[in-house]
Design a protein around this motif. Structure first.
Motif, mmCIF file in Angstrom:
data_model
loop_
_atom_site.group_PDB
_atom_site.id
_atom_site.type_symbol
_atom_site.label_atom_id
_atom_site.label_comp_id
_atom_site.label_asym_id
_atom_site.label_seq_id
_atom_site.Cartn_x
_atom_site.Cartn_y
_atom_site.Cartn_z
ATOM 1 N N GLU A 88 0.869 -1.183 0.000
ATOM 2 C CA GLU A 88 0.000 0.000 0.000
ATOM 3 C C GLU A 88 0.911 1.241 0.000
ATOM 4 N N ARG A 89 0.445 2.319 -0.592
ATOM 5 C CA ARG A 89 1.287 3.518 -0.723
ATOM 6 C C ARG A 89 1.628 4.102 0.640
ATOM 7 N N PHE A 90 2.911 4.382 0.851
ATOM 8 C CA PHE A 90 3.365 5.055 2.076
ATOM 9 C C PHE A 90 3.081 6.537 1.906
ATOM 10 N N THR A 91 2.273 7.122 2.805
ATOM 11 C CA THR A 91 1.897 8.536 2.690
ATOM 12 C C THR A 91 2.152 9.253 4.014
ATOM 13 N N GLN A 92 1.878 10.543 4.014
ATOM 14 C CA GLN A 92 2.025 11.318 5.245
ATOM 15 C C GLN A 92 1.101 10.784 6.328
ATOM 16 N N ARG A 93 -0.068 10.303 5.903
ATOM 17 C CA ARG A 93 -0.988 9.699 6.887
ATOM 18 C C ARG A 93 -0.359 8.447 7.497
ATOM 19 N N THR A 94 0.338 7.656 6.656
ATOM 20 C CA THR A 94 1.004 6.460 7.174
ATOM 21 C C THR A 94 2.067 6.862 8.186
ATOM 22 N N ALA A 95 2.849 7.889 7.829
ATOM 23 C CA ALA A 95 3.918 8.355 8.720
ATOM 24 C C ALA A 95 3.329 8.841 10.050
ATOM 25 N N GLU A 96 2.233 9.574 9.967
ATOM 26 C CA GLU A 96 1.596 10.089 11.198
ATOM 27 C C GLU A 96 1.117 8.939 12.085
ATOM 28 N N ARG A 97 0.554 7.907 11.447
ATOM 29 C CA ARG A 97 0.057 6.768 12.248
ATOM 30 C C ARG A 97 1.248 6.053 12.902
ATOM 31 N N MET A 98 2.330 5.841 12.130
ATOM 32 C CA MET A 98 3.492 5.125 12.676
ATOM 33 C C MET A 98 4.183 5.932 13.779
ATOM 34 N N ALA A 99 4.142 7.265 13.646
ATOM 35 C CA ALA A 99 4.777 8.104 14.673
ATOM 36 C C ALA A 99 4.071 7.957 16.014
ATOM 37 N N ALA A 100 2.827 7.485 15.958
ATOM 38 C CA ALA A 100 2.062 7.281 17.209
ATOM 39 C C ALA A 100 2.230 5.855 17.722
ATOM 40 N N THR A 101 3.001 5.051 16.988
ATOM 41 C CA THR A 101 3.264 3.661 17.390
ATOM 42 C C THR A 101 4.564 3.635 18.199
ATOM 43 N N GLY A 102 4.627 2.886 19.278
ATOM 44 C CA GLY A 102 5.832 2.885 20.132
ATOM 45 C C GLY A 102 7.022 2.221 19.481
#
Ligand code: JD8
Length: 259
Positions: A88-102
């Motif tokens: 699936e395309r890596f997007t800014q939304r993906t980055a934002e979600r991962m930044a909230a992952t420990g």
């Protein structure tokens, strides 16, 4: 936040020692660990690949070696990320979600890819497994994606970017528009003047000009993005700019591109 990156070319991730990410790591704002997959091999040739089942060109990365490596890194709550052109395309939304992952573990494949059972195996064990792609072009491995992911996620973490305000106005930010063009001194360069409004000191006019530039750029370069902007976020002046470019507005469909 902790990010582990596993690769057969760990030196490929050396740029993560530099610049903002390097500084953030040294400041303890981010814990990035790079691992050599071959450290989990057991044969004297440190083999990580084998011939594809079913035949075909190239080699495939072995599941057993990846299993040994990931068993030692993946914990409860870890997100396992597998870069692949079929993701699936890596997007800014993906980055934002991962930044909230420990904790994120990035498994960088090479050759023809990683045996598909690795992703299935960890999904069956309840691990969040995300197969991501940077875009519709083919690279030789997952390391470039790992570099992109770590930088895109790191800069969203508290304290990493000096002025958090700059995160707000950039492309793909909350507004969903491309950023406006930027200028600095000299006011005239090689007979090219900077836009006079930027020298006017009139903040409201400057803000309006920048919004207009963002709308125009997005309409011309990424109409797909503009169609995703909720209509209520486009005020009367915004719509005038877009109408001049042939856009129309539909309560159901939102902003509609010309033609
Ligand atoms: C991971 C192996 C190479 C891919 C045979 C060339 C991401 N946007 C992207 N394009 N390519 C990748 C990517 C390529 C990879 C691996 C990611 C692991 N390869 C393979 C399939 C065809 N070779 C990517 N993210």
């Amino acid at each position: 936040m902790r990010i582990d990156v596993v690769s057969i070319f760990p030196e490929y991730l050396a740029p993560l020692d530099l610049s903002l990410v390097g500084k953030a790591r040294r400041a303890g704002l981010l814990d990035v660990r790079v691992h050599d997959l071959r450290d989990w091999t057991t044969d004297r040739h440190r083999t990580v690949d084998d011939a594809p089942l079913g035949g075909g060109a190239g080699m495939v990365m072995r599941p057993d070696v990846w299993g040994e490596a990931l068993d030692g890194l993946v914990e409860q709550g870890t997100e396992l990320v597998l870069p692949t052109p079929s993701g699936e395309r890596f997007t800014q939304r993906t980055a934002e979600r991962m930044a909230a992952t420990g904790h994120v573990v990035v498994a960088c494949g090479r050759y023809e890819g990683i045996d598909a059972r690795v992703a299935d195996h960890y999904r069956e064990r309840g691990v969040r497994v995300t197969e991501v792609s940077l875009g519709d072009y083919v690279l030789n491995g997952g390391e470039v994606a790992a570099l992109v992911l770590v930088e895109a996620v790191a800069r969203l973490l508290p304290g990493v970017v000096g002025n958090p305000q700059s995160l707000v106005e950039e492309s793909h930010g909350a507004a969903g528009l491309l950023e406006y063009p930027v200028f600095t001194r000299p006011p005239v360069w090689r007979d090219l003047p900077a836009p006079p409004v930027l020298l006017s000191g009139h903040h409201a006019k400057v803000e309006r000009w920048r919004r207009d530039q963002s709308l125009r750029r997005t309409a011309l370069r990424r109409p797909d993005l503009l169609q995703q902007v909720p209509l209520h976020e486009l005020d009367r002046d915004d719509r005038h700019v877009l109408e001049d470019l042939g856009w129309t507005f539909d309560e159901r469909d939102g902003a509609v591109p010309p033609g």
